[in-house]
Design a protein around this motif. Structure first.
Motif, PDB file in Angstrom:
ATOM      1  N   LEU A   1      41.827  62.017 -47.255  1.00 42.34           N
ATOM      2  CA  LEU A   1      43.233  61.666 -47.104  1.00 42.34           C
ATOM      3  C   LEU A   1      44.160  62.769 -47.588  1.00 42.34           C
ATOM      4  CD1 LEU A   1      45.435  59.625 -46.421  1.00 42.34           C
ATOM      5  CD2 LEU A   1      45.151  58.664 -48.713  1.00 42.34           C
ATOM      6  N   PHE A   2      44.011  63.188 -48.842  1.00 39.18           N
ATOM      7  CA  PHE A   2      44.901  64.209 -49.397  1.00 39.18           C
ATOM      8  C   PHE A   2      44.628  65.574 -48.767  1.00 39.18           C
ATOM      9  CE2 PHE A   2      45.274  60.883 -52.472  1.00 39.18           C
ATOM     10  CZ  PHE A   2      46.564  60.992 -52.965  1.00 39.18           C
ATOM     11  N   ALA A   3      43.383  65.845 -48.418  1.00 37.17           N
ATOM     12  CA  ALA A   3      43.064  67.126 -47.786  1.00 37.17           C
ATOM     13  C   ALA A   3      43.707  67.242 -46.410  1.00 37.17           C
ATOM     14  CB  ALA A   3      41.553  67.296 -47.674  1.00 37.17           C
ATOM     15  N   SER A   4      43.838  66.137 -45.695  1.00 38.41           N
ATOM     16  CA  SER A   4      44.459  66.182 -44.371  1.00 38.41           C
ATOM     17  C   SER A   4      45.962  66.377 -44.440  1.00 38.41           C
ATOM     18  CB  SER A   4      44.140  64.894 -43.611  1.00 38.41           C
ATOM     19  OG  SER A   4      44.665  63.768 -44.291  1.00 38.41           O
ATOM     20  N   VAL A   5      46.591  66.032 -45.572  1.00 39.89           N
ATOM     21  CA  VAL A   5      48.044  66.157 -45.723  1.00 39.89           C
ATOM     22  C   VAL A   5      48.418  67.436 -46.455  1.00 39.89           C
ATOM     23  CG1 VAL A   5      50.117  65.070 -46.712  1.00 39.89           C
ATOM     24  CG2 VAL A   5      48.342  63.654 -45.657  1.00 39.89           C
ATOM     25  N   MET A   6      47.644  67.821 -47.464  1.00 37.22           N
ATOM     26  CA  MET A   6      48.004  68.928 -48.343  1.00 37.22           C
ATOM     27  C   MET A   6      47.502  70.284 -47.872  1.00 37.22           C
ATOM     28  SD  MET A   6      49.762  67.556 -50.776  1.00 37.22           S
ATOM     29  CE  MET A   6      50.033  66.008 -51.649  1.00 37.22           C
ATOM     30  N   THR A   7      46.809  70.360 -46.745  1.00 35.47           N
ATOM     31  CA  THR A   7      46.254  71.633 -46.292  1.00 35.47           C
ATOM     32  C   THR A   7      46.813  72.001 -44.920  1.00 35.47           C
ATOM     33  OG1 THR A   7      44.326  70.510 -45.315  1.00 35.47           O
ATOM     34  CG2 THR A   7      44.125  71.279 -47.581  1.00 35.47           C
ATOM     35  N   ASN A   8      46.605  73.264 -44.557  1.00 40.43           N
ATOM     36  CA  ASN A   8      46.982  73.749 -43.229  1.00 40.43           C
ATOM     37  C   ASN A   8      45.751  74.387 -42.584  1.00 40.43           C
ATOM     38  OD1 ASN A   8      46.769  76.252 -44.563  1.00 40.43           O
ATOM     39  ND2 ASN A   8      48.974  76.299 -44.994  1.00 40.43           N
ATOM     40  N   ASP A   9      45.963  75.118 -41.504  1.00 41.29           N
ATOM     41  CA  ASP A   9      44.835  75.716 -40.796  1.00 41.29           C
ATOM     42  C   ASP A   9      44.070  76.728 -41.647  1.00 41.29           C
ATOM     43  OD1 ASP A   9      45.496  74.230 -38.601  1.00 41.29           O
ATOM     44  OD2 ASP A   9      46.705  75.811 -37.659  1.00 41.29           O
ATOM     45  N   THR A  10      44.741  77.324 -42.616  1.00 43.60           N
ATOM     46  CA  THR A  10      44.091  78.338 -43.449  1.00 43.60           C
ATOM     47  C   THR A  10      43.304  77.720 -44.598  1.00 43.60           C
ATOM     48  OG1 THR A  10      45.890  79.875 -42.931  1.00 43.60           O
ATOM     49  CG2 THR A  10      44.479  80.427 -44.808  1.00 43.60           C
ATOM     50  N   THR A  11      43.802  76.647 -45.173  1.00 44.62           N
ATOM     51  CA  THR A  11      43.186  76.055 -46.368  1.00 44.62           C
ATOM     52  C   THR A  11      42.450  74.756 -46.073  1.00 44.62           C
ATOM     53  OG1 THR A  11      45.256  74.906 -46.890  1.00 44.62           O
ATOM     54  CG2 THR A  11      44.913  77.090 -47.858  1.00 44.62           C
ATOM     55  N   ARG A  12      42.205  74.433 -44.828  1.00 45.20           N
ATOM     56  CA  ARG A  12      41.553  73.169 -44.463  1.00 45.20           C
ATOM     57  C   ARG A  12      40.122  73.124 -45.016  1.00 45.20           C
ATOM     58  NH1 ARG A  12      42.933  72.118 -38.624  1.00 45.20           N
ATOM     59  NH2 ARG A  12      44.937  71.798 -39.687  1.00 45.20           N
ATOM     60  N   THR A  13      39.731  71.960 -45.494  1.00 44.98           N
ATOM     61  CA  THR A  13      38.402  71.772 -46.068  1.00 44.98           C
ATOM     62  C   THR A  13      37.459  71.157 -45.040  1.00 44.98           C
ATOM     63  OG1 THR A  13      39.043  69.609 -46.951  1.00 44.98           O
ATOM     64  CG2 THR A  13      39.344  71.517 -48.388  1.00 44.98           C
ATOM     65  N   LEU A  14      36.200  71.023 -45.444  1.00 50.51           N
ATOM     66  CA  LEU A  14      35.184  70.514 -44.526  1.00 50.51           C
ATOM     67  C   LEU A  14      35.448  69.080 -44.104  1.00 50.51           C
ATOM     68  CD1 LEU A  14      31.888  71.895 -46.083  1.00 50.51           C
ATOM     69  CD2 LEU A  14      32.761  72.406 -43.816  1.00 50.51           C
ATOM     70  N   ALA A  15      35.879  68.239 -45.039  1.00 52.60           N
ATOM     71  CA  ALA A  15      36.087  66.831 -44.721  1.00 52.60           C
ATOM     72  C   ALA A  15      37.092  66.657 -43.589  1.00 52.60           C
ATOM     73  CB  ALA A  15      36.556  66.079 -45.959  1.00 52.60           C
ATOM     74  N   VAL A  16      38.065  67.553 -43.507  1.00 43.49           N
ATOM     75  CA  VAL A  16      39.063  67.500 -42.431  1.00 43.49           C
ATOM     76  C   VAL A  16      38.621  68.352 -41.251  1.00 43.49           C
ATOM     77  CG1 VAL A  16      41.500  67.881 -41.872  1.00 43.49           C
ATOM     78  CG2 VAL A  16      40.842  67.160 -44.176  1.00 43.49           C
ATOM     79  N   GLY A  17      37.964  69.465 -41.522  1.00 43.54           N
ATOM     80  CA  GLY A  17      37.572  70.369 -40.444  1.00 43.54           C
ATOM     81  C   GLY A  17      36.555  69.783 -39.493  1.00 43.54           C
ATOM     82  N   LEU A  18      35.751  68.821 -39.935  1.00 40.23           N
ATOM     83  CA  LEU A  18      34.776  68.201 -39.035  1.00 40.23           C
ATOM     84  C   LEU A  18      35.453  67.451 -37.890  1.00 40.23           C
ATOM     85  CD1 LEU A  18      32.103  66.827 -41.555  1.00 40.23           C
ATOM     86  CD2 LEU A  18      31.952  68.852 -40.102  1.00 40.23           C
ATOM     87  N   GLN A  19      36.714  67.103 -38.057  1.00 37.94           N
ATOM     88  CA  GLN A  19      37.424  66.430 -36.971  1.00 37.94           C
ATOM     89  C   GLN A  19      37.674  67.363 -35.793  1.00 37.94           C
ATOM     90  OE1 GLN A  19      41.012  64.774 -38.640  1.00 37.94           O
ATOM     91  NE2 GLN A  19      39.932  63.719 -40.292  1.00 37.94           N
TER      92      GLN A  19
END
Length: 296
Positions: free
Chosen positions: A233-251
């Motif tokens: 949840l927080f990773a999808s809101v607090m990050t952008n294309d440069t700082t995206r984490t795995l939990a969001v990047g799998l989408q």
């Protein structure tokens, strides 16, 4: 009539008063087999799906694949920048874990060894923070980072630092509360012996208490790392294309035209390797840390 050997007598040993009956043992074996099958079934589906071509995964499911290929494990690095997401997750989760453990060790030691005004209020406040759902802090943290960035010129929103601070709000209270209980189980005589040998409070903590509390510290570290590693949840809101984490990047494997199910399964297995490997290596300390204080 032939004499019975010791092995045969042991085989015909009568059931003791505390031994479970044969029906219970059979029922237990059936239950554990079903539980193991239920637990391993999703893993089997993930592994087989990651080894199938996309058309086979999208079609009718087959328990035994007609053909196997390692191509999905090659394509996962090109469909999305998985390596960049992996590095971001390692940096964020690792930094949040180290910061949480260091702060929790000093805070828990102070609460465990010293009596000061507001001590009980501090422990109750730390524990009460776990009562609130995480989504409650999403908008306040978002506004704080944006306003701080506008006031100071430091781009907090969308940075790894902001995400690390966000994860500390989740892992740090539980880490402090858990280490307080573990430090309470470490005898105070060790601190006094270290003081007699010339150590100050910091020396007693680092040289005596911390080595004795390694299982509890490992348990806290594993909890903090897994919390940051799998948070979405927080990773999808607090990050952008440069700082995206795995939990969001799998989408990213789901596009408007198609869903690469075989690559999603392959990527999920790949990103699970660090967590599983770390858990297996630290399992002994983790179990000891979680069960500390259960028996007096």
């Amino acid at each position: 009539m032939p004499a019975s050997t010791p092995s045969s007598r042991a085989a015909r040993r009568t059931r003791g008063p505390l031994d479970p009956p044969a029906s219970f043992r059979a029922l237990r074996a059936v239950f554990l087999t079903l539980l193991a099958a239920f637990t391993l079934l999703p893993v089997f589906v993930m592994v087989t799906s990651s080894l199938k071509p996309l058309q086979d995964v999208a079609g009718r499911f087959r328990w035994i694949p007609s053909g196997l290929t390692l191509r999905p494990y090659v394509d996962i690095w090109h469909t999305v920048p998985l390596a960049k997401y992996l590095v971001n997750s390692l940096i964020v989760a690792g930094s949040a874990t180290v910061a949480s453990v260091v702060i929790a060790v000093f805070a828990a030691y102070a609460v465990s060894r010293y009596r000061f005004r507001g001590r009980r209020l501090f422990t109750v406040t730390v524990l009460s923070t776990q009562m609130f759902p995480g989504i409650l802090f999403l908008l306040p943290l978002f506004l704080i980072f944006v306003n701080l960035g506008n006031a100071t010129g430091i781009a907090l929103y969308g940075s790894r630092g902001a995400l690390i601070l966000t994860y500390l709000t989740f892992s740090l209270p539980f880490s402090i509360w858990m280490l307080i209980g573990y430090f309470d189980s470490v005898p105070r005589d060790l601190d006094e012996a270290a003081t007699v040998d010339g150590c100050g409070p910091l020396g007693a903590l680092l040289r005596v208490v911390v080595p004795a509390a390694v299982p509890g510290i490992v348990a806290v570290a594993v909890y903090a790392f897994m919390t940051a590693w799998s948070e979405v949840l927080f990773a999808s809101v607090m990050t952008n294309d440069t700082t995206r984490t795995l939990a969001v990047g799998l989408q990213g494997y789901s596009t408007q035209n198609d869903v690469y199910w075989n690559q999603i399964m392959a990527a999920s297995l790949v990103v699970s390797i660090p967590v599983v490997a770390g858990f297996l290596l630290l399992q002994k300390y983790l179990v000891a840390g979680l069960t500390a204080g259960a028996v007096k």
